[in-house]
Design an enzyme around this catalytic site. Structure first.
Site, PDB file in Angstrom:
ATOM      1  N   ASP A 192       0.861  -1.187   0.000  1.00 13.11           N
ATOM      2  CA  ASP A 192       0.000   0.000   0.000  1.00 13.11           C
ATOM      3  C   ASP A 192       0.896   1.236   0.000  1.00 13.11           C
ATOM      4  OD1 ASP A 192      -3.260   0.274   0.903  1.00 13.11           O
ATOM      5  OD2 ASP A 192      -2.033   2.094   0.988  1.00 13.11           O
ATOM      6  N   THR A 214     -11.614   2.699  -7.015  1.00 17.47           N
ATOM      7  CA  THR A 214     -12.040   3.331  -8.272  1.00 17.47           C
ATOM      8  C   THR A 214     -13.266   4.200  -7.971  1.00 17.47           C
ATOM      9  OG1 THR A 214     -13.257   1.299  -8.787  1.00 17.47           O
ATOM     10  CG2 THR A 214     -11.136   1.587  -9.862  1.00 17.47           C
ATOM     11  N   LYS A 254     -19.525  -7.400 -13.622  1.00 14.22           N
ATOM     12  CA  LYS A 254     -19.466  -6.778 -12.296  1.00 14.22           C
ATOM     13  C   LYS A 254     -20.417  -5.588 -12.201  1.00 14.22           C
ATOM     14  CE  LYS A 254     -18.261  -5.285  -8.313  1.00 14.22           C
ATOM     15  NZ  LYS A 254     -17.730  -5.672  -7.079  1.00 14.22           N
ATOM     16  N   ASN A 298     -23.964  -5.347  -9.875  1.00 16.55           N
ATOM     17  CA  ASN A 298     -24.216  -4.307  -8.875  1.00 16.55           C
ATOM     18  C   ASN A 298     -25.408  -3.442  -9.270  1.00 16.55           C
ATOM     19  OD1 ASN A 298     -22.314  -5.071  -7.073  1.00 16.55           O
ATOM     20  ND2 ASN A 298     -20.904  -3.378  -7.411  1.00 16.55           N
ATOM     21  N   PHE A 358     -32.180  -8.849  -1.115  1.00 19.59           N
ATOM     22  CA  PHE A 358     -32.069  -7.468  -1.601  1.00 19.59           C
ATOM     23  C   PHE A 358     -33.420  -6.853  -1.937  1.00 19.59           C
ATOM     24  CE2 PHE A 358     -27.609  -6.089  -1.867  1.00 19.59           C
ATOM     25  CZ  PHE A 358     -27.101  -7.150  -1.134  1.00 19.59           C
ATOM     26  N   LEU A 359     -34.401  -7.210  -1.096  1.00 19.00           N
ATOM     27  CA  LEU A 359     -35.717  -6.587  -1.209  1.00 19.00           C
ATOM     28  C   LEU A 359     -36.061  -5.909   0.107  1.00 19.00           C
ATOM     29  CD1 LEU A 359     -37.960  -9.135  -3.169  1.00 19.00           C
ATOM     30  CD2 LEU A 359     -37.114  -6.910  -3.943  1.00 19.00           C
ATOM     31  N   GLY A 374     -35.524   0.634   2.652  1.00 18.18           N
ATOM     32  CA  GLY A 374     -34.699   1.378   3.603  1.00 18.18           C
ATOM     33  C   GLY A 374     -34.504   2.819   3.180  1.00 18.18           C
ATOM     34  N   CYS A 411     -19.727   0.984  -3.282  1.00 20.02           N
ATOM     35  CA  CYS A 411     -19.918   0.355  -4.599  1.00 20.02           C
ATOM     36  C   CYS A 411     -21.193   0.779  -5.318  1.00 20.02           C
ATOM     37  CB  CYS A 411     -19.882  -1.159  -4.448  1.00 20.02           C
ATOM     38  SG  CYS A 411     -18.244  -1.734  -3.999  1.00 20.02           S
ATOM     39  N   LYS A 450     -24.117   0.337   6.316  1.00 22.50           N
ATOM     40  CA  LYS A 450     -24.779  -0.925   6.628  1.00 22.50           C
ATOM     41  C   LYS A 450     -24.146  -1.435   7.922  1.00 22.50           C
ATOM     42  CE  LYS A 450     -23.424  -4.701   4.580  1.00 22.50           C
ATOM     43  NZ  LYS A 450     -23.145  -5.752   3.585  1.00 22.50           N
TER      44      LYS A 450
HETATM   45  C1  UDX Z   1     -12.387  -1.667  -3.789  1.00 23.19           C
HETATM   46  C2  UDX Z   1     -12.178  -1.760  -5.282  1.00 23.19           C
HETATM   47  O1  UDX Z   1     -10.922  -1.860  -5.589  1.00 23.19           O
HETATM   48  C3  UDX Z   1     -13.085  -0.837  -5.983  1.00 23.19           C
HETATM   49  O2  UDX Z   1     -12.866  -0.795  -7.339  1.00 23.19           O
HETATM   50  C4  UDX Z   1     -14.408  -1.417  -5.703  1.00 23.19           C
HETATM   51  O3  UDX Z   1     -15.394  -0.816  -6.458  1.00 23.19           O
HETATM   52  C5  UDX Z   1     -14.671  -1.272  -4.231  1.00 23.19           C
HETATM   53  O4  UDX Z   1     -13.723  -1.952  -3.516  1.00 23.19           O
HETATM   54  P1  UDX Z   1     -11.763  -0.484  -1.666  1.00 23.19           P
HETATM   55  O5  UDX Z   1     -11.075  -1.730  -1.260  1.00 23.19           O
HETATM   56  O6  UDX Z   1     -13.050  -0.137  -1.015  1.00 23.19           O
HETATM   57  O7  UDX Z   1     -11.961  -0.518  -3.239  1.00 23.19           O
HETATM   58  O8  UDX Z   1     -10.775   0.762  -1.611  1.00 23.19           O
HETATM   59  P2  UDX Z   1     -10.148   1.450  -0.334  1.00 23.19           P
HETATM   60  O9  UDX Z   1     -10.679   0.844   0.904  1.00 23.19           O
HETATM   61  O10 UDX Z   1     -10.238   2.893  -0.592  1.00 23.19           O
HETATM   62  O11 UDX Z   1      -8.619   0.973  -0.424  1.00 23.19           O
HETATM   63  C6  UDX Z   1      -7.758   1.251  -1.447  1.00 23.19           C
HETATM   64  C7  UDX Z   1      -6.347   1.085  -0.888  1.00 23.19           C
HETATM   65  O12 UDX Z   1      -5.429   1.174  -1.959  1.00 23.19           O
HETATM   66  C8  UDX Z   1      -5.961   2.141   0.135  1.00 23.19           C
HETATM   67  O13 UDX Z   1      -5.392   1.542   1.254  1.00 23.19           O
HETATM   68  C9  UDX Z   1      -4.953   3.008  -0.622  1.00 23.19           C
HETATM   69  O14 UDX Z   1      -3.975   3.591   0.229  1.00 23.19           O
HETATM   70  C10 UDX Z   1      -4.358   1.996  -1.562  1.00 23.19           C
HETATM   71  N1  UDX Z   1      -3.762   2.572  -2.775  1.00 23.19           N
HETATM   72  C11 UDX Z   1      -4.446   3.457  -3.519  1.00 23.19           C
HETATM   73  C12 UDX Z   1      -2.499   2.144  -3.176  1.00 23.19           C
HETATM   74  O15 UDX Z   1      -1.871   1.346  -2.496  1.00 23.19           O
HETATM   75  N2  UDX Z   1      -1.971   2.637  -4.333  1.00 23.19           N
HETATM   76  C13 UDX Z   1      -2.625   3.556  -5.080  1.00 23.19           C
HETATM   77  O16 UDX Z   1      -2.107   3.973  -6.100  1.00 23.19           O
HETATM   78  C14 UDX Z   1      -3.902   3.982  -4.668  1.00 23.19           C
HETATM   79  C1  UDX Z   2     -22.115  -4.501  -2.634  1.00 25.20           C
HETATM   80  C2  UDX Z   2     -22.409  -5.790  -3.372  1.00 25.20           C
HETATM   81  O1  UDX Z   2     -23.437  -6.512  -2.670  1.00 25.20           O
HETATM   82  C3  UDX Z   2     -21.178  -6.628  -3.531  1.00 25.20           C
HETATM   83  O2  UDX Z   2     -21.465  -7.794  -4.289  1.00 25.20           O
HETATM   84  C4  UDX Z   2     -20.121  -5.779  -4.242  1.00 25.20           C
HETATM   85  O3  UDX Z   2     -18.928  -6.488  -4.376  1.00 25.20           O
HETATM   86  C5  UDX Z   2     -19.869  -4.500  -3.486  1.00 25.20           C
HETATM   87  O4  UDX Z   2     -21.102  -3.794  -3.332  1.00 25.20           O
HETATM   88  P1  UDX Z   2     -21.701  -3.747  -0.119  1.00 25.20           P
HETATM   89  O5  UDX Z   2     -21.840  -2.371  -0.675  1.00 25.20           O
HETATM   90  O6  UDX Z   2     -20.529  -4.062   0.742  1.00 25.20           O
HETATM   91  O7  UDX Z   2     -21.695  -4.811  -1.306  1.00 25.20           O
HETATM   92  O8  UDX Z   2     -23.003  -4.092   0.764  1.00 25.20           O
HETATM   93  P2  UDX Z   2     -24.503  -4.531   0.417  1.00 25.20           P
HETATM   94  O9  UDX Z   2     -24.901  -5.507   1.444  1.00 25.20           O
HETATM   95  O10 UDX Z   2     -24.674  -4.914  -0.980  1.00 25.20           O
HETATM   96  O11 UDX Z   2     -25.322  -3.179   0.712  1.00 25.20           O
HETATM   97  C6  UDX Z   2     -25.199  -2.034  -0.101  1.00 25.20           C
HETATM   98  C7  UDX Z   2     -26.237  -0.999   0.311  1.00 25.20           C
HETATM   99  O12 UDX Z   2     -27.552  -1.421  -0.045  1.00 25.20           O
HETATM  100  C8  UDX Z   2     -26.275  -0.720   1.814  1.00 25.20           C
HETATM  101  O13 UDX Z   2     -26.490   0.654   2.048  1.00 25.20           O
HETATM  102  C9  UDX Z   2     -27.468  -1.524   2.279  1.00 25.20           C
HETATM  103  O14 UDX Z   2     -28.051  -1.034   3.449  1.00 25.20           O
HETATM  104  C10 UDX Z   2     -28.405  -1.374   1.090  1.00 25.20           C
HETATM  105  N1  UDX Z   2     -29.402  -2.448   0.977  1.00 25.20           N
HETATM  106  C11 UDX Z   2     -28.994  -3.718   0.692  1.00 25.20           C
HETATM  107  C12 UDX Z   2     -30.757  -2.153   1.126  1.00 25.20           C
HETATM  108  O15 UDX Z   2     -31.137  -0.999   1.370  1.00 25.20           O
HETATM  109  N2  UDX Z   2     -31.661  -3.172   0.973  1.00 25.20           N
HETATM  110  C13 UDX Z   2     -31.289  -4.446   0.685  1.00 25.20           C
HETATM  111  O16 UDX Z   2     -32.183  -5.311   0.566  1.00 25.20           O
HETATM  112  C14 UDX Z   2     -29.913  -4.737   0.545  1.00 25.20           C
END
Ligand code: UDX
Ligand code: UDX
Length: 488
Positions: free
Chosen positions: A31, A87, A208, A212, A253-254, A257, A264, A324
């Site tokens: 990182d 991203t 992907k 989503n 996912f129904l 809320g 994401c 969440k």
């Molecule tokens: C991930 C995915 O990679 C993203 O595309 C997806 O849609 C959501 O989940 P996430 O793991 O949530 O992203 O990202 P984050 O928690 O922000 O962590 C990214 C990490 O990468 C950080 O620790 C940051 O310091 C590191 N980083 C970022 C690097 O090491 N190099 C870089 O150039 C940029």
């Molecule tokens: C989501 C996708 O589920 C996962 O597959 C992908 O890799 C990353 O994005 P995440 O965002 O971690 O995961 O959580 P998720 O449980 O999907 O919830 C996303 C949001 O939707 C939350 O704010 C949650 O509260 C909301 N949600 C989810 C609802 O309001 N109703 C539902 O029935 C399910």
């Protein structure tokens, strides 16, 4: 044994690195954030994800998992480099910001060994992996290497289980070497019957986003239907269960809320829609999902004000700030919209979230933070449940009513039972939810809140929004709920 290097120790990178180590691979997680790496080396996990601290500690102790600042030696030594950098959306745009991804690709290019496989875990728009390939090839024209798109579907809060027991693994590749590397990485998944889908780079990228976007669409659908239920005197919890029993619809996912949040769904629906616009193939449904969801969050404060009247000077306990339960992540959480709006209306806000503190986001600075549920509720004029943490779902209504000054409870997650809340003296406001009859004897005679295979009827389980399927032939009683109390 394969050497794996993961770039990015965030939610996806860290979980992936620890889980690959558990599969027996030798893993290094790099990182750019010095304090993050320093912490990880000492066993300090920068995020809250259930079970991750133990998993990281075990794998580090076993010598299969190590952490480092970006170091060329760990790129050169890697058979596979996973890119797991964020991203996010580009500022003031719907497009995904791919600068970290291409930054990482340029960073690793000079150091890759012959035959290396560069695998993208991050969510990236169609065409990105081909551009990654071109970027590396431009820097190293003579290098033999493969690029793979292996998007991650894990959910925060149950990330380790989602990673270890996925519904499917998606692998986009352009050559046999890339495919073979992924067959080795996911050999145990293939052996245990997990569908592993081998496809093109573009397909993997699109899968992907489509997954989503569809899940987000489902949530926005039920949220709009919930509003109609309120207007028509229906009950969205019963409705969701009933339609969800049709496997063509599916029960997950129904859960209605406050609108979806997180790292994401919001950014991915925006980026998917932007891709459609850019390529001249508009995704009108997804455009609508984006606007429906944004509008929903903006209407939350008005819902509270409608129930409470003038908010000025009132103390409101906000239960939950994370997007969440079981995470400390507040990215695009409903709290970031609701808290400033209620503060602007003059309310005094007291947030309690088991994992979120005042430094989590600028928007939350409008509120004070309580260190317990009791501290948040005591003396409050109203309570607003925003995140369905277990601690809130199991709250004792009578106790809550006793410690609060006022009697309004707004439950934006339908996490509590209206009958129990009303019996305790609350004016209970849920989402798209009528309320059971107000006469206590009727309550006593009515069936208990239905449980289907032990799961509450509204589908709230620790894993989130997953109702169990009833046994075939089971009778499911849905008591008529007469909408009483505050209709929003
Ligand atoms: C991930 C995915 O990679 C993203 O595309 C997806 O849609 C959501 O989940 P996430 O793991 O949530 O992203 O990202 P984050 O928690 O922000 O962590 C990214 C990490 O990468 C950080 O620790 C940051 O310091 C590191 N980083 C970022 C690097 O090491 N190099 C870089 O150039 C940029
Ligand atoms: C989501 C996708 O589920 C996962 O597959 C992908 O890799 C990353 O994005 P995440 O965002 O971690 O995961 O959580 P998720 O449980 O999907 O919830 C996303 C949001 O939707 C939350 O704010 C949650 O509260 C909301 N949600 C989810 C609802 O309001 N109703 C539902 O029935 C399910």
């Amino acid at each position: 044994m394969l050497n794996i290097t993961v770039i990015g120790a965030g939610y996806v990178g860290l979980v992936s690195a620890a889980c690959f180590a558990r599969l027996g691979f030798s893993v290094t997680c790099l990182d750019v954030d010095q304090s993050r790496v320093d912490g990880l080396k000492q066993g300090v996990i920068p995020i809250f994800e259930p079970g991750l601290d133990r998993l990281v500690a075990t794998q580090a102790k076993a010598g299969r998992l190590r952490f480092s600042l970006v170091d060329p030696a760990f790129i050169t030594g890697a058979d596979i480099v996973f890119l797991a950098v964020g991203t996010p959306s580009v500022k003031d745009s719907d497009e995904a910001d791919l600068s970290h991804i291409f930054g990482a690709a340029r960073m690793i290019a000079p150091h890759l060994k012959s035959g290396a496989v560069v695998t993208t875990k991050s969510t990236v728009v169609a065409g990105t992996n081909r551009r990654i390939r071109a970027t590396i090839a431009a820097e190293r024209p003579d290098l033999r290497f493969s690029v793979v798109s292996n998007p991650e579907f894990l959910r925060e809060g149950c990330a380790i289980r989602d990673f270890t027991e996925p519904d499917r693994v998606v692998v986009g590749h352009h050559d046999e070497a890339g495919r073979a590397a992924m067959e080795t990485v996911y050999a145990s998944f293939i052996d245990n019957g997990t569908p592993v889908i081998f496809t093109s780079l573009e397909n993997a990228e699109l899968i992907k986003y489509a997954a989503n976007a569809f899940l987000a669409l489902k949530i926005s659908f039920i949220n709009e239907v919930a509003d109609l239920c309120e207007a028509a005197g229906g009950d969205v919890e019963n409705l969701a269960q009933a339609i969800g029993l049709d496997p063509r619809i599916g029960e997950r996912f129904l859960q209605a809320g406050p609108g979806f949040g997180g790292s994401c769904f919001p950014k991915d629906t925006r980026a998917f829609a932007a891709t459609g616009r850019r390529l001249g193939s508009p995704l009108r449904l997804i455009e609508t999902v984006v606007s429906v969801n944004e509008a929903r969050k903006e209407q939350l404060a008005a819902r509270v004000e409608k129930a409470l009247g003038d908010c000025a000077g009132k103390t409101i306990a906000i239960l939950g700030a994370a997007f969440k339960p079981d995470t400390d992540d507040v990215r695009e959480a409903a709290s970031l919209v609701l808290v400033p709006a209620l503060a602007k209306a003059g309310a005094r806000l007291r947030i309690y979230d088991p994992q979120v503190g005042p430094d989590a986001a600028e928007e939350l600075r409008h509120a004070s933070f309580a260190s317990s549920l009791a501290e948040a509720l005591t003396g409050a004029d109203a309570a607003v449940l925003l995140t369905e943490w277990e601690e809130f779902r199991t709250l004792d209504p009578r106790w809550a009513r006793e410690v609060m000054a006022g009697s309004l409870f707004v439950d934006f997650r339908n996490a509590l039972q209206p009958a129990e809340m009303q019996a305790a003296g609350f004016t209970y406001v849920g989402i798209g939810r009528g309320e059971v009859p107000e006469v206590p004897e009727v309550l006593a005679a009515a069936p208990a809140p239905q449980r289907v295979n032990g799961s509450p009827v509204n589908g709230h389980t620790r894993e989130g929004h997953e109702a169990a399927r009833p046994p075939r032939g089971a009778a499911i009683e849905m008591p008529e709920r007469r909408p009483v109390g505050v209709a929003l």
